[in-house]
Each structure stands twice: as C-alpha cells, then as structure tokens.
Motif scaffolding. Sequence first.
Motif, PDB file in Angstrom:
ATOM      1  N   PHE A   1      38.409 -11.013 -33.543  1.00 37.11           N
ATOM      2  CA  PHE A   1      37.899  -9.731 -33.745  1.00 37.11           C
ATOM      3  C   PHE A   1      37.321  -9.648 -35.130  1.00 37.11           C
ATOM      4  CE2 PHE A   1      41.136  -8.930 -30.505  1.00 37.11           C
ATOM      5  CZ  PHE A   1      40.659  -8.337 -29.580  1.00 37.11           C
ATOM      6  N   ARG A   2      37.013 -10.580 -35.864  1.00 37.54           N
ATOM      7  CA  ARG A   2      36.212 -10.770 -37.061  1.00 37.54           C
ATOM      8  C   ARG A   2      34.956 -10.159 -36.994  1.00 37.54           C
ATOM      9  NH1 ARG A   2      39.849 -15.270 -39.816  1.00 37.54           N
ATOM     10  NH2 ARG A   2      41.605 -14.613 -39.559  1.00 37.54           N
ATOM     11  N   GLY A   3      34.316  -9.463 -38.012  1.00 35.02           N
ATOM     12  CA  GLY A   3      33.089  -9.158 -37.846  1.00 35.02           C
ATOM     13  C   GLY A   3      32.881  -7.732 -37.383  1.00 35.02           C
ATOM     14  N   LEU A   4      34.093  -7.018 -36.675  1.00 36.37           N
ATOM     15  CA  LEU A   4      33.951  -5.857 -36.009  1.00 36.37           C
ATOM     16  C   LEU A   4      34.312  -4.654 -37.204  1.00 36.37           C
ATOM     17  CD1 LEU A   4      35.227  -6.537 -32.570  1.00 36.37           C
ATOM     18  CD2 LEU A   4      32.964  -6.505 -33.414  1.00 36.37           C
ATOM     19  N   ARG A   5      34.450  -4.842 -38.459  1.00 38.37           N
ATOM     20  CA  ARG A   5      34.936  -3.887 -39.440  1.00 38.37           C
ATOM     21  C   ARG A   5      36.218  -3.508 -39.299  1.00 38.37           C
ATOM     22  NH1 ARG A   5      30.543   0.408 -40.050  1.00 38.37           N
ATOM     23  NH2 ARG A   5      31.747   0.685 -41.926  1.00 38.37           N
ATOM     24  N   ILE A   6      37.133  -4.331 -38.618  1.00 33.41           N
ATOM     25  CA  ILE A   6      38.485  -3.956 -38.341  1.00 33.41           C
ATOM     26  C   ILE A   6      39.439  -3.788 -39.773  1.00 33.41           C
ATOM     27  CG2 ILE A   6      40.914  -4.646 -37.172  1.00 33.41           C
ATOM     28  CD1 ILE A   6      38.327  -3.913 -35.082  1.00 33.41           C
ATOM     29  N   GLY A   7      39.272  -4.731 -40.431  1.00 34.86           N
ATOM     30  CA  GLY A   7      39.769  -4.875 -41.805  1.00 34.86           C
ATOM     31  C   GLY A   7      39.426  -3.467 -42.753  1.00 34.86           C
ATOM     32  N   GLU A   8      38.065  -3.121 -42.906  1.00 32.24           N
ATOM     33  CA  GLU A   8      37.607  -1.901 -43.257  1.00 32.24           C
ATOM     34  C   GLU A   8      38.067  -0.685 -42.912  1.00 32.24           C
ATOM     35  OE1 GLU A   8      33.030   0.332 -44.330  1.00 32.24           O
ATOM     36  OE2 GLU A   8      33.200  -1.861 -43.629  1.00 32.24           O
ATOM     37  N   ARG A   9      38.205  -0.543 -41.429  1.00 28.76           N
ATOM     38  CA  ARG A   9      38.676   0.573 -40.724  1.00 28.76           C
ATOM     39  C   ARG A   9      40.230   0.859 -41.046  1.00 28.76           C
ATOM     40  NH1 ARG A   9      35.537  -0.226 -34.893  1.00 28.76           N
ATOM     41  NH2 ARG A   9      33.591   0.186 -35.872  1.00 28.76           N
ATOM     42  N   LEU A  10      40.969  -0.247 -41.293  1.00 31.53           N
ATOM     43  CA  LEU A  10      42.367  -0.050 -41.442  1.00 31.53           C
ATOM     44  C   LEU A  10      42.509   0.243 -42.816  1.00 31.53           C
ATOM     45  CD1 LEU A  10      43.693  -3.470 -39.813  1.00 31.53           C
ATOM     46  CD2 LEU A  10      44.415  -1.192 -39.135  1.00 31.53           C
ATOM     47  N   LEU A  11      41.785   0.003 -43.865  1.00 31.34           N
ATOM     48  CA  LEU A  11      41.814   0.130 -45.265  1.00 31.34           C
ATOM     49  C   LEU A  11      41.452   1.651 -45.456  1.00 31.34           C
ATOM     50  CD1 LEU A  11      40.872  -2.617 -47.379  1.00 31.34           C
ATOM     51  CD2 LEU A  11      43.128  -1.930 -47.104  1.00 31.34           C
TER      52      LEU A  11
ATOM     53  N   ARG B   1      32.710  -5.693 -51.372  1.00 27.87           N
ATOM     54  CA  ARG B   1      31.524  -5.207 -50.311  1.00 27.87           C
ATOM     55  C   ARG B   1      31.966  -3.728 -50.235  1.00 27.87           C
ATOM     56  NH1 ARG B   1      31.325  -4.439 -45.353  1.00 27.87           N
ATOM     57  NH2 ARG B   1      32.751  -5.771 -44.653  1.00 27.87           N
ATOM     58  N   ILE B   2      33.358  -3.558 -50.023  1.00 31.76           N
ATOM     59  CA  ILE B   2      33.763  -2.192 -49.436  1.00 31.76           C
ATOM     60  C   ILE B   2      33.958  -1.284 -50.799  1.00 31.76           C
ATOM     61  CG2 ILE B   2      34.586  -3.060 -47.247  1.00 31.76           C
ATOM     62  CD1 ILE B   2      37.450  -2.645 -48.586  1.00 31.76           C
ATOM     63  N   GLY B   3      33.767  -2.004 -51.857  1.00 32.59           N
ATOM     64  CA  GLY B   3      33.825  -1.106 -52.994  1.00 32.59           C
ATOM     65  C   GLY B   3      35.098  -1.186 -53.909  1.00 32.59           C
ATOM     66  N   MET B   4      35.848  -2.183 -53.589  1.00 35.90           N
ATOM     67  CA  MET B   4      37.106  -2.365 -54.412  1.00 35.90           C
ATOM     68  C   MET B   4      36.831  -2.861 -55.949  1.00 35.90           C
ATOM     69  SD  MET B   4      40.054  -3.089 -51.731  1.00 35.90           S
ATOM     70  CE  MET B   4      41.563  -2.495 -52.728  1.00 35.90           C
ATOM     71  N   GLU B   5      37.299  -2.478 -56.963  1.00 36.65           N
ATOM     72  CA  GLU B   5      37.316  -3.065 -58.163  1.00 36.65           C
ATOM     73  C   GLU B   5      38.351  -4.146 -58.408  1.00 36.65           C
ATOM     74  OE1 GLU B   5      36.767   0.226 -60.942  1.00 36.65           O
ATOM     75  OE2 GLU B   5      35.624   1.077 -59.672  1.00 36.65           O
ATOM     76  N   ARG B   6      38.122  -5.245 -59.242  1.00 42.28           N
ATOM     77  CA  ARG B   6      38.826  -6.203 -59.427  1.00 42.28           C
ATOM     78  C   ARG B   6      39.370  -5.949 -61.138  1.00 42.28           C
ATOM     79  NH1 ARG B   6      37.876 -11.566 -61.608  1.00 42.28           N
ATOM     80  NH2 ARG B   6      39.780 -12.506 -61.877  1.00 42.28           N
TER      81      ARG B   6
END
Length: 133
Positions: free
Chosen positions: A60-70, A102-107
């Motif tokens: 399911f990678r590439g479907l923005r699952i991680g971004e949606r969870l966050l 890419r999703i805007g998190m800062e390190r």
Amino acid sequence: MTSTPDDIRRDGFGRHARFHTLIAEIDSSFAGMCLYFPIYSTWRGQPGAYVQDLFVNKDFRGLRIGERLLRHLARAVRDQGGGYIELQVDAGNVRAQRFYQRIGMERDADHVYQFMGESLTVFAGNQDDEETT
C-alpha cells in the motif's frame, strides 16, 4: 525485535494501556499503523504525542497512508489541546527522512541518549545502593 503479540495486547489493549494505535485498512486488508503515546513538554508547556512506530504495508505504499495516519493524529492532538508531534528516524533511513520533510516536519539537532535492557537494570541498581551513596 523481541516483542510478542502478547506483549502488544497487554501493553496496548490491556487495563493500563501504555500506547494508542491508529490502524489503516483498505478493502479489509491491513494497510498501515501509527503507534503513539501522549507526552508533555515542560519547555513548551503543552501536551503532544510521540510516534513510536509508523508503518505502511509495502503493498500500500505510495497511497499516502502514512501521511493520512499522521494527519489524523495531528487533528486528535490539536483537538485535545496539544501542540506537537515528535518522532525519531534512524540516521540511515533516508527515505523516511525525505517523507517527513515532504509533509512539513522539522528536524531538530537533539541527540538521543538511552538506557536499554541490561544497562537500565545495572544503572537502576537497587534501593540499598542509593541509601549508601
């Protein structure tokens, strides 16, 4: 990895849950998960969430699952009066670092120190040790 399904059941879904989990499913198939727990920053004076694990099934990678969870977690944190989400990424995991950027998190520049396993046990000692120091 040393945890077992029983460890996860006890600590995440038992009487004293130590973490929360968001699960993503697509057509009744496990697509990914975000395991997190509440934290508090005395510097910021506000609560937040620490993401221990963010995982997306390779199918399911590439479907923005991680971004949606966050994003779901970010809304929950915000709606509960929190102000931040933190997580750590292995230095060698460049793909994950790029994703978070890419999703805007800062390190930040913090270094992580830890006691783990035997080193924690040795450092903790026993109560008698503290009474003699």
